[in-house]
Structures are given as structure tokens and as C-alpha cells.
Scaffold this motif. Structure first.
Motif, PDB file in Angstrom:
ATOM      1  N   THR A 171     -57.100 -10.940  78.185  1.00 23.09           N
ATOM      2  CA  THR A 171     -56.072 -11.850  77.867  1.00 23.09           C
ATOM      3  C   THR A 171     -55.013 -11.143  77.245  1.00 23.09           C
ATOM      4  O   THR A 171     -54.951 -10.116  76.628  1.00 23.09           O
ATOM      5  CB  THR A 171     -56.815 -12.530  76.764  1.00 23.09           C
ATOM      6  N   ILE A 172     -53.767 -11.617  77.636  1.00 23.49           N
ATOM      7  CA  ILE A 172     -52.634 -10.956  76.997  1.00 23.49           C
ATOM      8  C   ILE A 172     -52.123 -11.509  75.795  1.00 23.49           C
ATOM      9  O   ILE A 172     -52.342 -12.841  75.729  1.00 23.49           O
ATOM     10  CB  ILE A 172     -51.451 -11.016  78.097  1.00 23.49           C
ATOM     11  N   GLY A 173     -51.795 -10.674  74.820  1.00 23.31           N
ATOM     12  CA  GLY A 173     -51.545 -11.439  73.768  1.00 23.31           C
ATOM     13  C   GLY A 173     -50.378 -10.650  72.768  1.00 23.31           C
ATOM     14  O   GLY A 173     -50.130  -9.410  73.101  1.00 23.31           O
ATOM     15  N   ARG A 174     -49.588 -11.051  71.879  1.00 22.54           N
ATOM     16  CA  ARG A 174     -48.787 -10.379  71.038  1.00 22.54           C
ATOM     17  C   ARG A 174     -49.033 -10.482  69.586  1.00 22.54           C
ATOM     18  O   ARG A 174     -49.391 -11.574  69.080  1.00 22.54           O
ATOM     19  CB  ARG A 174     -47.294 -11.022  71.246  1.00 22.54           C
ATOM     20  N   PHE A 175     -48.996  -9.312  69.052  1.00 25.79           N
ATOM     21  CA  PHE A 175     -49.677  -9.335  67.553  1.00 25.79           C
ATOM     22  C   PHE A 175     -48.759  -8.520  66.634  1.00 25.79           C
ATOM     23  O   PHE A 175     -47.878  -7.518  66.962  1.00 25.79           O
ATOM     24  CB  PHE A 175     -51.049  -8.596  67.633  1.00 25.79           C
ATOM     25  N   TRP A 176     -48.791  -8.946  65.604  1.00 30.42           N
ATOM     26  CA  TRP A 176     -47.726  -8.423  64.416  1.00 30.42           C
ATOM     27  C   TRP A 176     -48.578  -7.790  63.407  1.00 30.42           C
ATOM     28  O   TRP A 176     -49.811  -8.057  62.841  1.00 30.42           O
ATOM     29  CB  TRP A 176     -47.028  -9.587  63.761  1.00 30.42           C
ATOM     30  N   GLY A 177     -48.067  -6.739  62.754  1.00 30.53           N
ATOM     31  CA  GLY A 177     -48.698  -6.104  61.700  1.00 30.53           C
ATOM     32  C   GLY A 177     -48.243  -6.811  60.493  1.00 30.53           C
ATOM     33  O   GLY A 177     -47.495  -7.934  60.328  1.00 30.53           O
ATOM     34  N   GLN A 178     -49.038  -6.599  59.169  1.00 30.97           N
ATOM     35  CA  GLN A 178     -48.693  -7.167  57.759  1.00 30.97           C
ATOM     36  C   GLN A 178     -47.391  -6.863  57.270  1.00 30.97           C
ATOM     37  O   GLN A 178     -46.951  -7.701  56.380  1.00 30.97           O
ATOM     38  CB  GLN A 178     -49.931  -7.022  57.080  1.00 30.97           C
ATOM     39  N   GLY A 179     -46.929  -5.907  57.770  1.00 29.18           N
ATOM     40  CA  GLY A 179     -45.536  -5.310  57.105  1.00 29.18           C
ATOM     41  C   GLY A 179     -45.748  -4.335  55.986  1.00 29.18           C
ATOM     42  O   GLY A 179     -46.615  -4.505  55.402  1.00 29.18           O
ATOM     43  N   THR A 180     -44.674  -3.436  56.104  1.00 29.38           N
ATOM     44  CA  THR A 180     -44.682  -2.319  54.950  1.00 29.38           C
ATOM     45  C   THR A 180     -43.308  -2.229  54.289  1.00 29.38           C
ATOM     46  O   THR A 180     -42.526  -2.367  54.983  1.00 29.38           O
ATOM     47  CB  THR A 180     -45.179  -1.226  55.481  1.00 29.38           C
ATOM     48  N   GLN A 181     -43.334  -2.060  53.201  1.00 28.53           N
ATOM     49  CA  GLN A 181     -41.974  -2.090  52.451  1.00 28.53           C
ATOM     50  C   GLN A 181     -41.427  -0.759  52.426  1.00 28.53           C
ATOM     51  O   GLN A 181     -41.852   0.312  52.238  1.00 28.53           O
ATOM     52  CB  GLN A 181     -42.147  -2.682  50.844  1.00 28.53           C
ATOM     53  N   VAL A 182     -40.094  -0.615  52.851  1.00 26.55           N
ATOM     54  CA  VAL A 182     -39.521   0.552  52.543  1.00 26.55           C
ATOM     55  C   VAL A 182     -38.197   0.186  51.758  1.00 26.55           C
ATOM     56  O   VAL A 182     -37.398  -0.627  52.114  1.00 26.55           O
ATOM     57  CB  VAL A 182     -38.818   0.883  54.163  1.00 26.55           C
ATOM     58  N   THR A 183     -38.118   1.224  50.699  1.00 26.53           N
ATOM     59  CA  THR A 183     -37.051   1.044  49.864  1.00 26.53           C
ATOM     60  C   THR A 183     -36.094   2.377  49.801  1.00 26.53           C
ATOM     61  O   THR A 183     -36.713   3.327  49.566  1.00 26.53           O
ATOM     62  CB  THR A 183     -37.448   0.435  48.635  1.00 26.53           C
ATOM     63  N   VAL A 184     -34.834   2.127  50.168  1.00 25.05           N
ATOM     64  CA  VAL A 184     -34.115   3.349  50.127  1.00 25.05           C
ATOM     65  C   VAL A 184     -33.047   3.403  48.836  1.00 25.05           C
ATOM     66  O   VAL A 184     -32.007   2.298  48.814  1.00 25.05           O
ATOM     67  CB  VAL A 184     -33.239   3.580  51.166  1.00 25.05           C
ATOM     68  N   SER A 185     -33.188   4.113  47.838  1.00 20.34           N
ATOM     69  CA  SER A 185     -32.223   4.092  46.650  1.00 20.34           C
ATOM     70  C   SER A 185     -31.226   4.800  46.869  1.00 20.34           C
ATOM     71  O   SER A 185     -31.223   5.955  47.624  1.00 20.34           O
ATOM     72  CB  SER A 185     -33.038   4.655  45.496  1.00 20.34           C
ATOM     73  N   SER A 186     -29.889   4.514  46.177  1.00 24.20           N
ATOM     74  CA  SER A 186     -28.719   5.207  46.511  1.00 24.20           C
ATOM     75  C   SER A 186     -28.643   6.206  45.448  1.00 24.20           C
ATOM     76  O   SER A 186     -29.186   6.524  44.589  1.00 24.20           O
ATOM     77  CB  SER A 186     -27.417   3.983  46.545  1.00 24.20           C
TER      78      SER A 186
END
Length: 121
Positions: A106-121
Motif C-alpha cells: 500500500t502506498i502512503g504518506r506519513f508525517w513525524g511528530q515534529g521537533t522544535q528548533v530554536t535559534v537564539s540571536s
């Protein structure tokens, strides 16, 4: 079904680097396109980088020359190496893949749960 587990996000200073990983598990026959997307607060989700089964890559203009996408087919994993990070790279990063899976292919498309990336100045 196919499960995606992301890792590697975090807090980094501008100019720093992070490497994101996204590992897929399940009854996977093959994986076609893999990609990384990101969504900043108040903005739409956007494609950051993609890689085909033939290892062709494409990048958003904003990350060209700084980010590199790669894949390890033996591990069903896609990576995103992020260098020279900028505050505007701050977002939740999601992996996405298209796969043929299951005992009845079966063909399907899946997403990860997400991971936060924070870049401070």
C-alpha cells in the motif's frame, strides 16, 4: 501503519549547527520521497528540503548552502544537517515520507511528530 520518530532538535545560538534525524518503522517495503518541512508560529508549513529515492535533492532558497538532506535506506532514516543557523530558522520541523508498506503493498504518506528548533540571536 508506519511510525516516524524524529530527534535532534533543540536550542542553539545563531551560527551553530544541528542535525535532525527521522527514523521510520513498520512493515516497510520501500520508501520513495523523503522530506523535511517546518512551521514557524503564525506561518504556514513550508518545504525545507526533499530527497528522492534516486538521491536527487531540492532545497528552499532560504536554506540553500546551509542545510543538507541525506538518507540511509538501510535504516529507513532521513537526516537534515543544518549549519550556520539563523534566528529565522526557528520553527517546528517535521519529516514526511512516501512509502510502500504493509503485507498487501500500500502506498502512503506519513508525517513525524515534529521537533522544535530554536535559534537564539
Amino acid at each position: 501503519q508506519v511510525q516516524l520518530v524524529e530527534s535532534g532538535g533543540g536550542l542553539v545560538q545563531a551560527g551553530g549547527s544541528l542535525r535532525l534525524s527521522c527514523a521510520a518503522s513498520g512493515i516497510i517495503v520501500s520508501i520513495n520521497d523523503m522530506g523535511w518541512y517546518r512551521q514557524a508560529p503564525g506561518k504556514q508549513r513550508e518545504l525545507v528540503a526533499g530527497i528522492t529515492s534516486g538521491d536527487r535533492t531540492n532545497y528552499a532558497d532560504s536554506v540553500k548552502g546551509r542545510f543538507t538532506i541525506s538518507r540511509d535506506n538501510a535504516k529507513n532514516t532521513v537526516y537534515l544537517q543544518m549549519n550556520s543557523l539563523k534566528p529565522e530558522d526557528t520553527a517546528v520541523y517535521y519529516c514526511k515520507l512516501e512509502t510502500i508498506f504493509d503485507y498487501v503493498p500500500t502506498i502512503g504518506r506519513f508525517w513525524g511528530q515534529g521537533t522544535q528548533v530554536t535559534v537564539s540571536s
